[in-house]
Design a protein around this motif. Sequence first.
Motif, PDB file in Angstrom:
ATOM      1  N   MET A  36       0.836  -1.202   0.000  1.00 58.54           N
ATOM      2  CA  MET A  36       0.000   0.000   0.000  1.00 58.54           C
ATOM      3  C   MET A  36       0.874   1.256   0.000  1.00 58.54           C
ATOM      4  N   PRO A  37       0.373   2.385  -0.520  1.00 55.55           N
ATOM      5  CA  PRO A  37       1.126   3.638  -0.457  1.00 55.55           C
ATOM      6  C   PRO A  37       1.498   3.931   0.999  1.00 55.55           C
ATOM      7  N   GLY A  38       2.675   4.483   1.215  1.00 58.44           N
ATOM      8  CA  GLY A  38       3.146   4.747   2.577  1.00 58.44           C
ATOM      9  C   GLY A  38       4.094   3.679   3.070  1.00 58.44           C
ATOM     10  N   SER A  93      10.173  -0.231   7.457  1.00 56.14           N
ATOM     11  CA  SER A  93       9.358   0.931   7.861  1.00 56.14           C
ATOM     12  C   SER A  93       9.217   1.003   9.377  1.00 56.14           C
ATOM     13  N   ALA A  94       9.124  -0.174  10.002  1.00 58.76           N
ATOM     14  CA  ALA A  94       8.905  -0.204  11.454  1.00 58.76           C
ATOM     15  C   ALA A  94      10.203   0.056  12.235  1.00 58.76           C
ATOM     16  N   ALA A  95      11.347  -0.152  11.580  1.00 60.73           N
ATOM     17  CA  ALA A  95      12.637  -0.027  12.290  1.00 60.73           C
ATOM     18  C   ALA A  95      13.069   1.438  12.306  1.00 60.73           C
ATOM     19  N   LYS A  96      12.783   2.109  13.406  1.00 60.22           N
ATOM     20  CA  LYS A  96      13.027   3.563  13.453  1.00 60.22           C
ATOM     21  C   LYS A  96      14.365   3.911  14.118  1.00 60.22           C
ATOM     22  N   LEU A 141      18.815   7.660   6.752  1.00 63.21           N
ATOM     23  CA  LEU A 141      17.796   7.956   7.762  1.00 63.21           C
ATOM     24  C   LEU A 141      16.642   6.953   7.642  1.00 63.21           C
ATOM     25  N   PRO A 142      15.883   6.720   8.739  1.00 66.96           N
ATOM     26  CA  PRO A 142      14.845   5.689   8.722  1.00 66.96           C
ATOM     27  C   PRO A 142      13.864   5.795   7.550  1.00 66.96           C
ATOM     28  N   LEU A 143      13.364   6.983   7.261  1.00 65.97           N
ATOM     29  CA  LEU A 143      12.374   7.119   6.189  1.00 65.97           C
ATOM     30  C   LEU A 143      12.993   6.811   4.833  1.00 65.97           C
ATOM     31  N   ARG A 148      13.758   3.264   0.099  1.00 65.13           N
ATOM     32  CA  ARG A 148      14.657   2.561  -0.845  1.00 65.13           C
ATOM     33  C   ARG A 148      14.323   1.068  -0.907  1.00 65.13           C
ATOM     34  N   VAL A 149      14.015   0.477   0.237  1.00 67.42           N
ATOM     35  CA  VAL A 149      13.664  -0.951   0.248  1.00 67.42           C
ATOM     36  C   VAL A 149      12.333  -1.148  -0.494  1.00 67.42           C
ATOM     37  N   ALA A 150      11.408  -0.226  -0.279  1.00 65.77           N
ATOM     38  CA  ALA A 150      10.096  -0.325  -0.946  1.00 65.77           C
ATOM     39  C   ALA A 150      10.247  -0.194  -2.457  1.00 65.77           C
ATOM     40  N   GLU A 151      11.101   0.724  -2.856  1.00 64.99           N
ATOM     41  CA  GLU A 151      11.323   0.924  -4.301  1.00 64.99           C
ATOM     42  C   GLU A 151      11.868  -0.373  -4.934  1.00 64.99           C
ATOM     43  N   ALA A 152      12.817  -1.001  -4.233  1.00 60.73           N
ATOM     44  CA  ALA A 152      13.403  -2.247  -4.756  1.00 60.73           C
ATOM     45  C   ALA A 152      12.350  -3.357  -4.815  1.00 60.73           C
ATOM     46  N   ALA A 153      11.494  -3.416  -3.809  1.00 61.55           N
ATOM     47  CA  ALA A 153      10.484  -4.486  -3.778  1.00 61.55           C
ATOM     48  C   ALA A 153       9.425  -4.264  -4.859  1.00 61.55           C
ATOM     49  N   ARG A 154       9.011  -3.016  -5.046  1.00 58.57           N
ATOM     50  CA  ARG A 154       8.030  -2.754  -6.116  1.00 58.57           C
ATOM     51  C   ARG A 154       8.631  -3.078  -7.487  1.00 58.57           C
TER      52      ARG A 154
END
Length: 380
Positions: A36-38, A93-96, A141-143, A148-154
């Motif tokens: 999902m977005p976010g 995302s959860a690892a802040k 930074l966390p965000l 970057r991980v999300a971009e790779a997964a998508r």
Amino acid sequence: MSVRYPSGGVPTLKTGHAHPHPEPVSGARYSAVELMPGNQRVLMLDQRRLPLVEAYETYTRAEEVAEAIRSMVVRGAPAIGIAAAYGLVVAASAAKGDGASYVEAMHRADAVLRAARPTAVNLAWALERIGKEALAVAAELPLERADRVAEAARKLHREDVAACRAIGALGAARIPDGATILTHCNAGALATGGYGTALGVIRAAHEAGKKVRVLATETRPLFQGARLTAWELARDGIPVEVITDSMVAHFMGRREIHVVVVGADRIARNGDTANKIGTYGIACIAAAHGVPMYVAAPWSTVDLACPSGEQIPIEERSEREVTHPEGTAIVPEAVRARNPAFDVTPARLLAGIVTERGIASPVDEAHLAALASAPIALQS
Ligand code: MRU
């Protein structure tokens, strides 16, 4: 989001309700899995409830994603890999915290996801690819890390859909006009990022104007053929009939099946192929009748590190799946059951392995090795 269909009736071929994702990577009206977005929620269509209920669930923790894979909310080798990739995204995302605690969290997420199911090599393949990216951005930074991980997964998800389309186009050329095609289990959009592998071949043949019909084995014990393949093909208007697993030899003997196309969970270096239990039996019957059988799978399903089918781990699932279909006991209480979820078809029984890099035919180590360095044959 949940769409219910009237009980008692054959479900459901209603279409047109909104997809809960604003821009699904699957490119279809439904998806096995999306991020999902976010980047904090993984969306999955609960395949255990199809075709009676079309319901999406969301998961925010890698442990939940692993459990959804184990319990087969999402199933099918490529879809499992994509789900695991998105599992790493929600963990990122959860690892802040700082880089060290992030790396520790990512290792924990990797371990729990990796253990979810053993046979489909796409799971480990996706975790390795996205895990590498996750570690490479540990100092950010966390965000930024999570983005970057999300971009790779998508990207991995988009590539799987493109691979399915390429497989479809290549495989469709091997399907004669007017053919009746046998398929087993579900290797469709529900088992992949979208479009499907074996069903991608069937869809592409249909879209090319060939008059094809499908016989779908019901696929005991979890009925992926009856519940999922029939649902997908009926939604696309592709003629499909369901047969029980034990009817295959009957229809082959009557020359009613012209070609077999199935998916794969792991393809060894020599072309031996693990797929849903029952595939090997179908291959023996097809060989006895001179009916060509093709495996359609993305390159991510090929495990060059695995020399032959003998080394492929075969998942043993709960005997309850056999003794209690749909929750109802059909076996005397004291009697045990066996439940290997996959079997291995020897390469020599296959006419070809269709990948996005080309078709290995005949199926052997040399022909698969030749594809290892080939570019993707067709782009969507
Ligand atoms: O146990 P499942 O439903 O995950 O098994 C799935 C299959 O065996 C599919 O045929 C295979 O993963 C190919 S999916 C494109």
